[in-house]
Design a protein around this motif. Sequence first.
Motif, PDB file in Angstrom:
ATOM      1  N   GLU A 181       0.837  -1.208   0.000  1.00  0.00           N
ATOM      2  CA  GLU A 181       0.000   0.000   0.000  1.00  0.00           C
ATOM      3  C   GLU A 181       0.871   1.257   0.000  1.00  0.00           C
ATOM      4  O   GLU A 181       0.637   2.207  -0.743  1.00  0.00           O
ATOM      5  N   GLU A 247     -12.303   3.281  -4.683  1.00  0.00           N
ATOM      6  CA  GLU A 247     -12.533   2.975  -3.260  1.00  0.00           C
ATOM      7  C   GLU A 247     -13.995   3.189  -2.884  1.00  0.00           C
ATOM      8  O   GLU A 247     -14.613   2.379  -2.207  1.00  0.00           O
ATOM      9  N   TYR A 255     -10.575  -2.713  -1.841  1.00  0.00           N
ATOM     10  CA  TYR A 255      -9.205  -2.315  -2.183  1.00  0.00           C
ATOM     11  C   TYR A 255      -8.645  -1.424  -1.091  1.00  0.00           C
ATOM     12  O   TYR A 255      -9.346  -0.546  -0.593  1.00  0.00           O
ATOM     13  N   THR A 256      -7.368  -1.642  -0.752  1.00  0.00           N
ATOM     14  CA  THR A 256      -6.720  -0.676   0.136  1.00  0.00           C
ATOM     15  C   THR A 256      -6.570   0.624  -0.658  1.00  0.00           C
ATOM     16  O   THR A 256      -6.669   0.631  -1.895  1.00  0.00           O
ATOM     17  N   ALA A 259      -3.896   0.144  -3.237  1.00  0.00           N
ATOM     18  CA  ALA A 259      -4.304  -0.687  -4.374  1.00  0.00           C
ATOM     19  C   ALA A 259      -5.196   0.121  -5.321  1.00  0.00           C
ATOM     20  O   ALA A 259      -5.052   0.046  -6.550  1.00  0.00           O
ATOM     21  N   ALA A 260      -6.095   0.903  -4.746  1.00  0.00           N
ATOM     22  CA  ALA A 260      -6.979   1.727  -5.586  1.00  0.00           C
ATOM     23  C   ALA A 260      -6.167   2.797  -6.329  1.00  0.00           C
ATOM     24  O   ALA A 260      -6.410   3.065  -7.519  1.00  0.00           O
ATOM     25  N   CYS A 263      -4.419   1.280  -9.364  1.00  0.00           N
ATOM     26  CA  CYS A 263      -5.319   1.194 -10.536  1.00  0.00           C
ATOM     27  C   CYS A 263      -5.564   2.583 -11.111  1.00  0.00           C
ATOM     28  O   CYS A 263      -5.622   2.763 -12.338  1.00  0.00           O
ATOM     29  N   ALA A 299      -9.227  -2.462 -11.541  1.00  0.00           N
ATOM     30  CA  ALA A 299     -10.146  -2.831 -10.459  1.00  0.00           C
ATOM     31  C   ALA A 299     -11.407  -3.476 -11.031  1.00  0.00           C
ATOM     32  O   ALA A 299     -11.757  -3.243 -12.192  1.00  0.00           O
TER      33      ALA A 299
END
Length: 357
Positions: A181, A247, A255-256, A259-260, A263, A299
């Motif tokens: 993250e 998110e 998604y953390t 992670a978002a 993307c 995502a």
Amino acid sequence: MQTIEVETRQRHYQVTIGRGALDEIGKIAAQATSGRTAMIVSDDIVGPIYIPRINKILREAGFKVFSYTHVSGEAHKNINMLQRLYNIFGQLELTRTDLIVALGGGVIGDVAGFAAATYLRGVPYIQVPTSLLAQVDASVGGKTAIDMPFGKNMVGAFYQPWAVVCDPDVLSTLPAPRIAEGMAEVIKYGCIRDASILKNAANQKFEAEAMIARCVQIKADIVAADELDKGERMLLNFGHTLGHAIEKATNYSMYTHGAAVACGMVAALRIGIALGITPAATESILKNLLTLWQLPTAAAVSKDEVLHTVRQDKKWLTGKLNFVLLEDFGRAVLYPLQLDEMTELVEATWLEAGVNG
Ligand code: GLY
């Protein structure tokens, strides 16, 4: 141990970075404030690990120390937690010369920082970030906030800390997804300002202190130039407009943040490529790098879902949003987009995991 100066109109402060920096907290806190009561705010994961040590160090530096741990997680970054902090500060009769110590990741930093900004119209606070994400980004620059039912970070203040203390040793206890993250934000700094960060990340040359220091220096420079997020600071939002939309579209549960954002960065590159601003070759390089760090590149959110949430973004100003694009790795620009242009570009470039991504 190294220090980076952050010069803003509100305050001039230092970020101390180095292994064992936690042991310097007593000295740093004593220099930062004239009061001798410190209130540590943490969460129930980080608190039990570090509060006893920090409590002792602060007591040895002459502070009377109180602490409070809240349930961890973004779901608690809300008005209930804020109210709880105000009540505790009030019961302890904290004054404007006392000190709040925000010990934790981005959630603790944001809420404790906002409580510090507003309780008694402002109490000194220091940030002691314990996640990579908070060390390289959230703890520096004075953005404090809580989430509201209608959106993330919707109520907050720019309130610069009195000091920031980053100890890379605390990262050793973080699980791999939490490091990943933070790496999304590290990669963001490489994308917007310093391509050598990307090279190091690609070699997995994880020299934590140097990497944190480089990111913090970039942030310090940007915040010094634009403390209130009216221009250059918006470059820090690279990948965040569509990342936040992902998110939100997935109720902050799939998604953390990192992670978002990963993307969102790929999506922003693809928009830049479609506009002829970003070189096409950057897409596979970024995707490979994100994959190396176990971050997603698309995502499971449809273009309709993402467009629905992006329309609610608080950064729309009079029908326009300053979208961050790359001219190349290390060179970011703000590109104003109207809603209909954004809609067309997302329609044309969006990757949905499991469909075309
Ligand atoms: N995290 C982005 C900023 O501080 O502006």
